[in-house]
Scaffold this active site. Sequence first.
Site, PDB file in Angstrom:
ATOM      1  N   ARG A 188      55.251  29.589  20.833  1.00 55.73           N
ATOM      2  CA  ARG A 188      56.008  29.496  22.071  1.00 55.73           C
ATOM      3  C   ARG A 188      55.030  29.174  23.201  1.00 55.73           C
ATOM      4  O   ARG A 188      54.005  29.855  23.358  1.00 55.73           O
ATOM      5  CB  ARG A 188      56.691  30.827  22.365  1.00 55.73           C
ATOM      6  N   ARG A 232      63.785  40.524  39.654  1.00 52.13           N
ATOM      7  CA  ARG A 232      63.635  39.320  40.486  1.00 52.13           C
ATOM      8  C   ARG A 232      64.873  39.111  41.337  1.00 52.13           C
ATOM      9  O   ARG A 232      65.997  39.350  40.889  1.00 52.13           O
ATOM     10  CB  ARG A 232      63.436  38.074  39.622  1.00 52.13           C
ATOM     11  N   ASN A 280      54.392  34.355  19.513  1.00 54.76           N
ATOM     12  CA  ASN A 280      54.723  34.404  20.939  1.00 54.76           C
ATOM     13  C   ASN A 280      53.673  35.274  21.631  1.00 54.76           C
ATOM     14  O   ASN A 280      53.738  36.502  21.593  1.00 54.76           O
ATOM     15  CB  ASN A 280      56.131  34.993  21.106  1.00 54.76           C
ATOM     16  N   HIS A 335      63.678  29.579  29.557  1.00 57.54           N
ATOM     17  CA  HIS A 335      64.573  30.102  28.502  1.00 57.54           C
ATOM     18  C   HIS A 335      65.178  28.969  27.676  1.00 57.54           C
ATOM     19  O   HIS A 335      66.237  29.141  27.055  1.00 57.54           O
ATOM     20  CB  HIS A 335      65.770  30.898  29.101  1.00 57.54           C
ATOM     21  N   GLU A 364      65.443  33.230  19.636  1.00 61.84           N
ATOM     22  CA  GLU A 364      64.493  32.201  20.072  1.00 61.84           C
ATOM     23  C   GLU A 364      63.460  31.896  18.999  1.00 61.84           C
ATOM     24  O   GLU A 364      63.045  30.753  18.826  1.00 61.84           O
ATOM     25  CB  GLU A 364      63.799  32.671  21.365  1.00 61.84           C
TER      26      GLU A 364
END
Length: 359
Positions: free
Chosen positions: A73, A223, A7, A162, A345
């Site tokens: 990823r 955010r 990743n 995601h 993940e």
Amino acid sequence: MKILVINCGSSSIKYKIYEFPREKFIFKGVIEKIGEKDSPIANHRDGINELLFRLVNEKIILSLQEISAIGHRVVHGAEFFRKPHLIDDEVIAKIKECSDLAPLHNPANLAGIVACKEALPNTPQVAIFDTAFHHNIPEYAYLYAIPLKYYQEYCIRKYGFHGTSHQFVAHAAARRLKKPLNKLKIITCHLGNGCSIAAVNKGKSIDTSMGFTPLEGLIMGTRCGDIDPAAVFHIMEKNKLSVSQMDEILNRKSGLLAISGVSNDVRAITKEMANGNIRAKLAIDMYVYRIKKYIGAYLLILGGADAVCFTAGVGENNPWLIQRFKKDIRKIAPKTKVMVVPTDEELMIASLTHALINK
Ligand code: ADP
């Protein structure tokens, strides 16, 4: 066989090794400060070479030939990539094309891929896209109601992110419910620093809260999530802000951080809330309210749900928060299970990589 998961972020590379088909975790590590001043790791190529060296040097593997495949990823697959892909020159060129939509992420992901191909040219490499799990979202849900030419010319639409986490959690929930995933309706809530919700019908995401970028939807650490675009124009005009200045405000200076005035971290905000800080309480109330709005909407579009699952840093570690949702979900959907399902993940990336190379 051993599967390495990579990743690559802009200044770090996280990696994990699994043994398959047992799905056994073997090792994880991180290379940090890539390209920073005084760092010995000048770029992603150095980073990949360093991590491969460490794996052998620290006797995690005997030789690089032991790595049967590498799963990478990749954040954005746009409309090109709807499933995992074996990486060849064509795939690399397409990922490059998608970089326009994820300029902060895809170039780093790609740098890792190129470096791995140089270091291990004969090892199969697979790209797993964050957006791919959401490719079944129907047109009426992914289009924005703006002139269609912006979709046609610039690919402006909801993509969702995601995806690997939502996919992993949906599968894990089905295992826990002891029912096949294709018979279930599940709402998955990934609450980390970034937050998103997905409505998963029979194993397929049919809507998700993040949009063209990860900015849309829930209130997150820094955010803002959903906001009236006209408010953005107004602020820009009043403060004479450039696009990148406004982008910085909405992505990095908003969310829980802005409202609480304390932190983007739920741990710190919770502590302050317990001390009677009213802005900390307001931040959590807004955060919870927005999540509830999406859960309510997804319960309706799915026609009820077998389970609502919470995952990631916030979702997995704050039972008091989950209790608040549980109470309210129970009132309108008494048969819906509310569960905490830890995400993984990297294991999902490794599983998808293993499945593809064994096809
Ligand atoms: P990312 O989106 O960066 O992968 P994580 O999934 O690790 O983030 O989630 C990070 C957030 O999870 C932190 O900001 C914090 O609010 C929350 N968190 C992590 N661990 C705990 C914990 N033990 N207790 C409460 N909150 C936690």
